[in-house]
Enzyme design. Structure first.
Site, PDB file in Angstrom:
ATOM      1  N   GLU A  12      16.687 -36.495  40.167  1.00  0.00           N
ATOM      2  CA  GLU A  12      16.767 -37.876  40.633  1.00  0.00           C
ATOM      3  C   GLU A  12      18.167 -38.459  40.412  1.00  0.00           C
ATOM      4  OE1 GLU A  12      13.434 -39.890  38.772  1.00  0.00           O
ATOM      5  OE2 GLU A  12      12.126 -39.321  40.422  1.00  0.00           O
TER       6      GLU A  12
ATOM      7  N   GLU B  34       7.749 -34.175  43.239  1.00  0.00           N
ATOM      8  CA  GLU B  34       6.905 -34.929  42.314  1.00  0.00           C
ATOM      9  C   GLU B  34       5.970 -35.800  43.139  1.00  0.00           C
ATOM     10  OE1 GLU B  34       8.825 -37.134  39.234  1.00  0.00           O
ATOM     11  OE2 GLU B  34      10.013 -35.417  38.537  1.00  0.00           O
TER      12      GLU B  34
END
Length: 580
Positions: free
Chosen positions: A156, A232
Site C-alpha cells: 500500500e 486484500e
C-alpha cells in the site's frame, strides 16, 4: 515449477486461478498452523498468503529469530505438505494493524530516520535484514521446488509516498538476493494510489472490500493485458479500544463480491483467520485521535480468532465450489474449548515494591524515550525528587506517548492520554518538599499507517515541565515485562496502585479457554510467562484468548499486571469469547 504472469497466472504453462486466504503465522500458535491450513484447503482455497513482520524477526539490530511462532520456513512447508501454494509479503513495512507496521522499534533510536524512502540509513538496514531473510525464503520458491508463487515488493505504498527510486531499489534488492518468482504490489484501487505505488516489473493489484466491478475497472488500466487481483479482499474489519462494539462485515454483500472477483480475476481473502495480537504487538491508527487496536484480531474473519468455522466459511465455500472442485480434507486436530471456572488470587504485589527486581535503573539529567534506552515495548517509569517545588499547579510532558499515570509519594494524581500529554494540565497538588514524583508511561502500540510513523518514540522524549520550568534529574526504569518470573510477590501490596496478581490453574487436560477480565481496569496478562495481550475495561473486547498449547497438564501460572488500581480477587476462564 515455472511461475509466470501473462494474461493470467500460469504454473508450468497452465492457467492458474489464485483463490487464497490470509493466515498470519505470527498471530497463531504453531501447534495450530496445520489445523488452520487444513480448513483453508477444505473451504476450496488453493493458496495461503502471509505478511512477514520485520520487528519480530529482528527484534534487536543484528539479532534474528526464526523459531517457534516465527518459523516462517516451517509454516510454508506445512502449506506445501497440504498441496497449497503460498504468497509471501516480505516488504519492510506490512501495516496489518501491527505494531509500527512491522518496522522494528530500534529504528526510532536514530535521529533523522526516514522510513519507506530512499534514505540511505534506512536502505542499509533493509539490505542487512534482507540478506538474512531472503536466504530462508529463496529456497521455498516454486521454481526451486517450494510452494511460493508470488512475492510482494511493498505494501500500500501509494497511500504513503511516491518515491519510485525506493520501490525500484526494493525490487532490485529482492532480485539480487535470489527472488525469481513474479512480483506484485498492492494498493488502494484509486489512481492516486496506483500511480504512486506501482513499479516496473511488478503486477499492480488492489486492496478493497466491496464494489468489485468498479474497483477492477479502476485497476485495469494499470495491469494492461495482465490479470486482475484483489490482494486484500477485506471481509471484516479490526477493533480498537473504545470503539463501542465488535466490527462486522455485510455477509450477503461480501458473498456477492467474492463471486464477482472469481468471475473476473483472482483473490486473497483478508483475513481467512485473523488470530491474535499477542504481547504488545497491536498497532494503532491516528486520525483525529489515537485509537490503539485490541488484542483480538478476530476481524470478523472466515474463521474466528480461535479457528472456529463460521457461517461466512460455509457461504464462501459454496461460492468457490462454482469455480473449482472442493477437495476432501480430513481435519487432523480435535480442538476444544473449555471453561476452567474461577481462579482466586494467590499472591499480589505493588509495582513500586518489586520495581528493582524487574528493571535496572538508568539515571539521566533529562527523561529519555524508550528507544533511546534500548527498549521497544511495554512500560517505562520515570522517577524524580520534587526538591524545588512546593506544589504542582501546572504539568506538561513534551514529546510524550501514549499514556501517563502520575504519582506523588506513590499516590495516584492523574492519568493523561494521547493529546492530554501535549497540553498544559492543571493539577493543584500540594506536598512536602522532597516528595517523590513517578510517571508510569505505557506504549499503547505504535501507529501502523500514515506519516505519523516518523513520530512514534514512546515514553518521554524531551522534558517534563512543572510550574512553567523543565524539571531535571531522573531515574528511569525500563519495563518491557519480558521477565515477569522476577516479580517478587513477597513485597508490599497497596490497593489502588499498579500491581501484579498471581493465579494458578491446575489442569487435568488442556483446551482453548478465554480469560474474563470483567471488573479489572487496564493491563496485560502472562500465561506461563507468555504475554497473551492487553485488556482494558472500556472494551469492546471482554475476554482474552488462551490457546491450549500455552497451557500444560498440571500447574499453570497466570500473572495479571493491572495499572489503574482496579482489581478483583478472582478471574474466570470461560468457554466462549466476548469481543462486544
Amino acid at each position: 515449477m515455472k511461475c509466470e504472469i501473462r494474461d493470467t497466472f500460469y504454473l508450468d504453462g497452465e492457467p492458474f486461478q489464485i483463490i487464497s486466504g490470509a493466515i498470519h503465522y505470527f498471530r497463531v500458535v504453531p501447534e495450530y498452523w496445520r489445523d488452520r491450513l487444513e480448513k483453508l484447503k477444505a473451504m476450496g482455497c488453493n493458496t495461503v498468503e502471509t505478511y512477514i513482520p520485520w520487528n519480530l524477526h529482528e527484534p534487536k539490530k543484528g539479532e534474528f529469530c526464526f523459531e517457534g511462532m516465527l518459523d516462517i520456513e516451517r509454516f510454508v512447508q506445512s502449506a506445501q505438505a497440504l498441496g497449497l501454494y503460498v504468497i509471501l509479503r516480505p516488504s519492510p513495512y506490512i501495516c496489518a494493524e501491527w505494531e509500527f507496521g512491522g518496522l522494528p522499534a530500534w529504528l526510532l533510536a536514530e535521529d533523522g530516520m526516514k522510513y519507506r524512502l530512499s534514505y540511505p540509513p534506512f536502505l542499509r538496514h533493509v539490505e542487512e535484514y534482507y540478506r538474512v531473510l531472503m536466504k530462508r525464503l529463496v529456497p521455498l520458491q516454486a521454481d526451486r521446488g517450494g510452494p511460493v508463487i508470488l512475492m510482494q515488493v511493498e505494501n500500500e505504498y501509494g497511500y504513503y509516498a511516491n518515491d519510485r527510486d525506493y520501490l525500484s531499489w526494493l525490487r532490485d534488492r529482492m532480485r539480487a538476493e535470489g527472488v525469481s518468482v513474479p512480483l506484485v504490489t498492492s494498493d488502494g484501487p484509486f489512481p492516486e494510489n496506483l500511480n504512486a505505488g506501482r513499479v516496473e516489473g511488478a503486477l499492480p493489484t488492489g486492496n478493497f472490500g466491496s464494489k468489485t466491478e468498479e474497483r477492477f475497472r479502476a485497476l485495469k488500466p494499470y495491469t494492461g493485458d495482465g490479470p486482475l487481483m484483489c490482494t486484500e479482499f477485506w471481509v471484516g474489519w479490526f477493533d480498537h479500544w473504545g470503539n463501542g462494539g465488535h466490527m462486522t462485515g455485510n455477509l450477503e454483500q461480501s458473498v456477492r463480491d467474492l463471486d464477482k472477483m472469481l468471475e473476473l480475476g483472482h483473490v486473497n481473502i483478508y483475513m481467512f483467520e485473523g488470530g491474535t495480537n499477542f504481547g504488545f504487538m497491536n498497532g494503532s491508527n491516528y486520525y483525529d485521535a489515537l485509537t490503539p487496536d485490541v488484542t483480538s484480531y478476530d476481524y470478523d474473519a472466515v474463521l474466528t480468532e480461535d479457528g472456529q468455522i463460521t457461517e461466512k466459511y460455509r457461504r464462501y465455500q459454496q461460492v468457490i465450489a462454482k469455480y473449482r472442485a472442493i477437495p476432501q480434507v480430513t481435519l487432523s486436530a480435535a480442538i476444544r474449548r473449555r471453561a476452567y471456572g474461577a481462579l482466586r488470587v494467590e499472591e499480589k504485589v505493588s509495582l513500586f515494591s518489586t520495581l528493582e527486581t524487574l528493571s535496572r535503573p538508568v539515571e539521566s539529567l533529562y527523561p529519555q524515550s524508550m528507544e533511546r534506552l534500548g527498549q521497544s515495548y511495554g512500560y517505562i517509569l520515570y522517577r524524580s525528587t520534587l526538591d524545588t517545588e512546593e506544589g504542582i499547579e501546572k504539568l506538561r510532558l513534551w514529546k510524550a506517548n501514549d499514556r501517563a499515570q502520575i504519582f506523588i509519594d506513590q499516590k495516584p494524581v492523574a492519568i493523561l492520554y494521547d493529546r492530554e500529554l501535549l497540553e498544559e494540565k492543571e493539577l493543584r497538588v500540594s506536598f512536602k518538599k522532597g516528595a517523590q514524583l513517578d510517571i508510569l508511561m505505557e506504549n499503547m502500540g505504535r501507529v501502523n499507517f500514515g506519516p505519523r510513523l516518523e513520530d512514534q518514540r514512546k515514553g518521554i522524549d524531551q522534558c517534563v515541565q512543572l510550574n512553567g520550568h523543565m524539571h531535571n534529574h531522573w531515574i528511569q526504569y525500563p519495563l518491557p515485562l519480558d521477565n515477569t518470573g522476577r516479580v517478587d510477590f513477597k513485597g508490599e501490596y497497596r490497593p489502588g496502585l499498579p500491581a501484579f496478581y498471581r493465579f494458578t490453574l491446575d489442569a487435568a487436560d488442556t483446551a482453548d479457554t478465554f480469560l474474563d477480565f470483567q471488573g479489572w481496569g487496564k493491563g496485560c496478562v502472562f500465561v506461563n510467562g507468555f504475554n497473551i495481550g492487553r485488556f482494558w475495561e472500556i472494551g469492546p473486547q471482554r475476554r482474552l484468548y488462551i490457546p491450549a498449547p500455552l497451557l500444560k497438564k498440571g500447574r499453570n501460572e497466570i500473572v495479571v499486571f493491572e495499572t489503574d488500581g482496579k482489581a478483583q480477587e478472582e478471574i474466570f476462564l470461560r468457554a466462549e469469547p466476548d469481543i462486544g
